[in-house]
Design an enzyme around this catalytic site. Structure first.
Site, short mmCIF file in Angstrom:
data_model
loop_
_atom_site.label_atom_id
_atom_site.label_comp_id
_atom_site.label_asym_id
_atom_site.label_seq_id
_atom_site.Cartn_x
_atom_site.Cartn_y
_atom_site.Cartn_z
N SER A 1 6.07 -1.86 -1.87
CA SER A 1 6.13 -2.75 -3.04
C SER A 1 5.15 -2.32 -4.13
O SER A 1 4.12 -2.95 -4.34
CB SER A 1 5.90 -4.21 -2.65
OG SER A 1 4.82 -4.36 -1.76
N GLY B 1 0.83 -1.21 0.00
CA GLY B 1 0.00 0.00 0.00
C GLY B 1 0.86 1.25 0.00
O GLY B 1 2.09 1.18 0.11
N SER C 1 -0.22 4.42 4.61
CA SER C 1 -1.55 3.81 4.50
C SER C 1 -1.87 2.97 5.74
O SER C 1 -3.02 2.61 5.95
CB SER C 1 -1.64 2.95 3.23
OG SER C 1 -0.64 1.95 3.25
N GLY C 2 -0.84 2.64 6.55
CA GLY C 2 -1.10 1.91 7.79
C GLY C 2 -0.52 0.50 7.84
O GLY C 2 -0.89 -0.29 8.71
N LYS C 3 0.41 0.19 6.94
CA LYS C 3 0.97 -1.17 6.86
C LYS C 3 1.68 -1.58 8.15
O LYS C 3 1.42 -2.64 8.71
CB LYS C 3 1.95 -1.27 5.68
CG LYS C 3 1.33 -0.99 4.32
CD LYS C 3 2.36 -1.10 3.21
CE LYS C 3 3.46 -0.05 3.29
NZ LYS C 3 3.00 1.35 3.18
N SER C 4 2.61 -0.72 8.61
CA SER C 4 3.42 -1.07 9.79
C SER C 4 2.56 -1.17 11.03
O SER C 4 2.72 -2.09 11.85
CB SER C 4 4.51 -0.02 10.01
OG SER C 4 5.35 0.01 8.88
#
Lengths: 637, 266
Positions: free
Chosen positions: A521, A447, A451-454
């Site tokens: 990615s 994302g 976006s809030g991945k971690s």
């Protein structure tokens, strides 16, 4: 491209030569009283001179040669307004010699009439045409079993044809909306119900057509949906301004939005959207021909595809395609062809997947899978939900020789062969899973930045930890700080970054972990390669979806702020492309969901996958043992 | 309404493709309703600018007031106009009485081919539509013509989606039919929507009007009481006669237009 509001329903008629395609369309026009009196009189005179009965087909066939030989040479189309719907009836020739004309006609259609002669049934062109219209983007057809008078209006004969065609269509992927028995010459079953076939209770061709239009209109309410796609036709320099002109084939665009040009990979902000007389518009939508003025002085040329940076198309110079060969010229893998995609043109070579054609020539009308090796990189979209996406044509100096759709990146397989542990006799993943009592998995969180991945990865790891599941987090930022210190943010470096993370994830997976990858990615082909490296059984693509504006507002690391002030450039989704997943295993809209809900949805994926692994354990136990045995024998030899 | 916008957008796309792909493009303008719509679309395509010349083929038999209207229109809009005329044929007495097909060929086709050659044009925008008559119904949007103007209608190139063929052999030119998918009613509705200026001959006087404009000797009027655009549109939706019924050359034989057009007529 033409899909707005009360849009037209374009129906092409296809099938074998002489089965009555033009006759049926002519009959529809006649019975709808859409033919001028003087035109009718003229055709009646022609028929009289030729000593034949009145031929409704002559309303579509108009060349002297077509009338003389009773055959359609080229296609044409007629507008017809019926019950508030706008139809375009497209006639196509059935003779194999005129295949390219039939394909030209079909490329403009969104529905088809597949017509066959009740006494002759499926013939070579019936099958060929069905395959070709599917390739050209038509997926729904009304099947017409014509000339029922030739089989004495027998229900049994109709059923034979109906079953024959149903069987064939299921193999081609075409959907039959209805199968209708007709005598098109007299309009029976076409414009009026037939008294000769009391056993048939279904709709007439006209009724089926109107039903189709009602359904299509209901579906078409959402014409502006989809990601922005605009082809750049030209750049005009009028007075002091540079105008980027083109047409939107999908989505919509508003003033002030960021746009990305592919394949050149340049981004800019839309300062104004202009139409005639320099009038400015706030926004434009699918189908519009517009001119854009940009804030930044970009140098780009015709051929680019304009999108939002966070909805970037795929870009590749090797692409997998499905094509129809429509030329009598001989195909050669050694010849250079001109590929045209949108407004982009590039030289290319064609490698057919079917080795048969190394030996025999590719016949006119063949539909084949191929790989195109192009001089320039090509921007494209791949099919979602079976719909067709980016189409192309191939030309040589004689003209168009092939047409088709792009299926994806012609990817190179990961060449380095990592030998799996059990082959060498080490403790296998399956043994580890059995011992530790839980399975393994890679959750690949992709994302935009912020976006809030971690955040999600951290919370999920906590949750798994509390359930005694071994979970590791591979965080993109962290890996860049160490393992990938040598890499920058070019497309090639981003690819290498993802490749390394995929291999690390695979190592952790094989050590019995649930691996949570949190990494932008941005490229589809890189994520596909990660799937290959890890193995698709253990790979789950999770799309952390969040609108650009929300990411900008969150901006925990100050990237967006520094980017807007141009202190930092190359931010994904703003300057650099982000290609959203085509069919992710799970999409989490972090602008709407709470963290708890997100974790719950992810846990469902984890639970499903890990339970699945347990079920497999009994089998894999046995396999692992066998593996060990064979590994042992390798060692002893 | 949505339909007119679709048609307009598609035509602008085609005009911009032609301008980008061809070296030297012109607009064939007869002052009639169709080519006047096309003229307006060219202007829209280039945001009010007009980067290509107009070509008018003066047969010598045009309605005299129309020539006055032409010059006035061109001057007011600051357009570049090329007038083509086959003076040799005209001075040697060519006229419809020598045969309508022969006259059309000399006065229109040859004059047009001369303009194309003299001005080194490789493409012309032509306002023909499919619903006008049979041979036009079979056309491609981009249609190649040989050195002598010939149209190989039995071997037309493939034209898939919006991938038009811009390949050109020596001494060939392309006809670009940006209005091919419009109907007669679409044209009138667009004229009304855009409030376009059109010749007054289209409106009824004393119970007759021109439905299609052409040379004086070969163009008949239709009986009509339509004195404004909405009345014309109303009339056309109910009519039982075809648009070119009043054009004598079309009626010369069953396939007269096919013959004329295969030799380079528009």
């Amino acid at each position: 491209m033409e899909s707005k509001g009360q849009s037209q329903i374009k129906v092409v008629v296809v099938g074998h030569v002489d089965h009555g395609k033009s006759t049926m369309l002519g009959r529809i026009l006649l019975d709808c009283e859409r033919v001028a009196d003087d035109k009718l009189e003229k055709l009646q005179r022609i028929c009289l001179q030729k000593n034949v009965g009145f031929e409704p087909a002559f309303l579509f066939d108009s060349f002297a040669e077509e009338h003389e030989q009773g055959v359609t040479i080229d296609s044409t189309r007629v507008d017809l307004e019926l019950e508030g719907h706008r139809f375009v009836l497209i006639d196509a020739p059935g003779h194999s010699e005129f295949l390219k004309n039939m394909l030209s006609a079909s490329s403009h259609a969104n529905f088809g009439f597949l017509l066959l002669d009740a006494s002759e049934g499926m013939r070579e062109q019936t099958e060929c045409h069905a395959r070709l219209i599917k390739l050209m983007g038509v997926s729904q057809v009304i099947v017409v079993v014509n000339k029922m008078d030739m089989v004495n209006f027998e229900e049994a004969s109709f059923k034979v044809r109906r079953d024959e065609i149903a069987d064939f269509l299921s193999r081609t992927g075409l959907h039959a909306l209805s199968v209708i028995p007709t005598v098109a010459l007299f309009g029976e079953g076409v414009t009026k119900p037939t008294s000769n076939m009391p056993w048939y209770q279904g709709p007439t061709v006209m009724q089926a057509l109107i039903q189709l239009a009602n359904d299509a209109t209901a579906r078409q309410q959402k014409s502006d949906v989809g990601s922005l796609r605009m082809t750049l036709q030209d750049v005009y320099r009028f007075d002091t301004e540079r105008l980027f002109v083109g047409r939107l084939s999908q989505g919509c665009l508003r003033r002030g939005e960021r746009v990305l040009f592919s394949p050149s990979n340049k981004a800019a902000t839309v300062k104004a959207i202009k139409t005639y007389d320099n009038q400015s518009m706030e926004s434009c939508t699918c189908g519009d021909s517009v001119a854009l003025i940009l804030e930044e002085p970009l140098y780009v040329e015709r051929g680019e595809l304009i999108t939002r940076p966070d909805e970037a198309p795929q870009v590749a110079d090797q692409i997998k395609v499905t094509l129809a060969w429509i030329s009598s010229e001989t195909f050669s893998p050694k010849q250079d062809y001109l590929l045209r995609v949108g407004t982009l043109e590039t030289g290319c070579r064609v490698k057919l997947c079917n080795a048969l054609y190394d030996e025999v020539p590719l016949p006119n009308g063949a539909v084949e899978e191929a790989m195109l090796i192009c001089e320039k990189a090509v921007p494209f979209d791949t099919p979602v939900d079976g719909s067709n996406s980016t189409h192309f044509v191939l030309c040589d100096e004689t003209g168009t020789v092939a047409a088709g759709f792009i299926n994806g990146v012609g990817m190179m397989q990961e060449t380095s062969r990592v030998i799996t542990q059990p082959e060498l006799g080490y403790v296998s993943r399956e043994e580890l899973e059995a011992k530790q009592g839980h399975g393994t998995l890679v959750l690949w969180l992709t994302g935009l930045p912020a976006s809030g991945k971690s955040t999600i990865a951290r919370a999920l790891q906590r949750k798994l930890f509390s359930r005694d599941v071994r979970a590791v987090v591979l965080d993109g930022d962290n890996i860049r700080a160490g393992v990938c210190q040598d890499l920058g943010f070019s497309a090639a470096d981003r690819s290498e970054n993802v490749r390394r993370i995929a291999h690390i994830a695979k190592l952790f997976l094989d050590c019995g972990n649930v691996v949570l990858v949190a990494c932008v990615s941005p490229y589809i082909h890189d994520r596909e390669r990660a799937r290959q490296i890890i193995g698709s059984a253990k790979f789950r693509e999770i799309y952390i979806s969040c609108p650009m504006a929300v990411c900008q507002e969150r901006d925990p690391k100050g990237f967006y702020k520094r980017n807007i002030s141009r202190e930092l450039t190359g931010l994904t989704g703003y300057d650099d492309p982000y290609q959203p997943p085509i069919s992710p295993d799970l999409t989490l809209d972090t602008a709407r969901l709470s963290l708890e809900d997100e974790i719950e949805k992810l846990m469902a994926v984890v639970d499903r996958s890990l339970t699945f692994s347990y079920a497999l354990l009994l089998e894999t136990d046995q396999m692992a043992l066998n593996g060990q045995k064979s590994a042992a024998s390798t060692f002893s030899s | 309404m949505g339909n007119l916008r679709d048609l307009e957008n598609e035509s602008i796309f085609i005009i911009r493709e032609a301008y980008s792909q061809l070296r030297s493009l012109a607009l064939l303008w007869s002052m009639g309703k169709d080519s006047t719509v096309l003229l307006h679309l060219v202007k829209k395509s280039f945001l009010g600018k007009f980067p290509i010349p107009l070509v008018h083929i003066d047969t010598g038999y045009d309605i005299p007031e129309l020539l006055q209207w032409r010059d006035d229109f061109v001057m007011r809009h600051g357009l570049k106009l090329i007038v083509g005329q086959n003076r040799d044929a005209l001075s040697s007495g060519m006229g419809p009485e020598k045969g309508r097909v022969a006259c059309c060929t000399a006065m229109k086709t040859e004059a047009l081919l001369n303009v194309i050659a003299e001005n080194n044009l490789d493409g012309i925008l032509v306002g023909i539509r499919r619903d006008e008559e049979g041979s036009r119904s079979k056309e491609r949007v981009v249609s190649p013509r040989g050195a002598n103007g010939s149209w190989k209608y039995k071997e037309q190139p493939a034209e898939m989606w919006h991938h038009y063929n811009w390949q050109l052999g020596a001494k060939m030119h392309l006809r670009v039919h940006a209005l091919l998918n419009w109907t007669e009613v679409d044209i009138w509705e667009y004229i009304a929507q855009e409030k376009l200026e059109i010749p007054k001959q289209y409106f009824a006087v004393n119970g007759t009007r021109f439905r299609s404009l052409g040379c004086v000797p070969c163009t008949g009027k239709v009986s009509s009481s339509a004195i404004c655009l909405s009345e014309i549109i109303e009339e056309l939706k109910l009519t039982r006669t075809s648009e070119r019924a009043g054009r004598a050359q079309d009626q010369a034989s069953a396939y007269a237009m096919q013959e004329l057009r295969s030799n380079g007529h528009m």
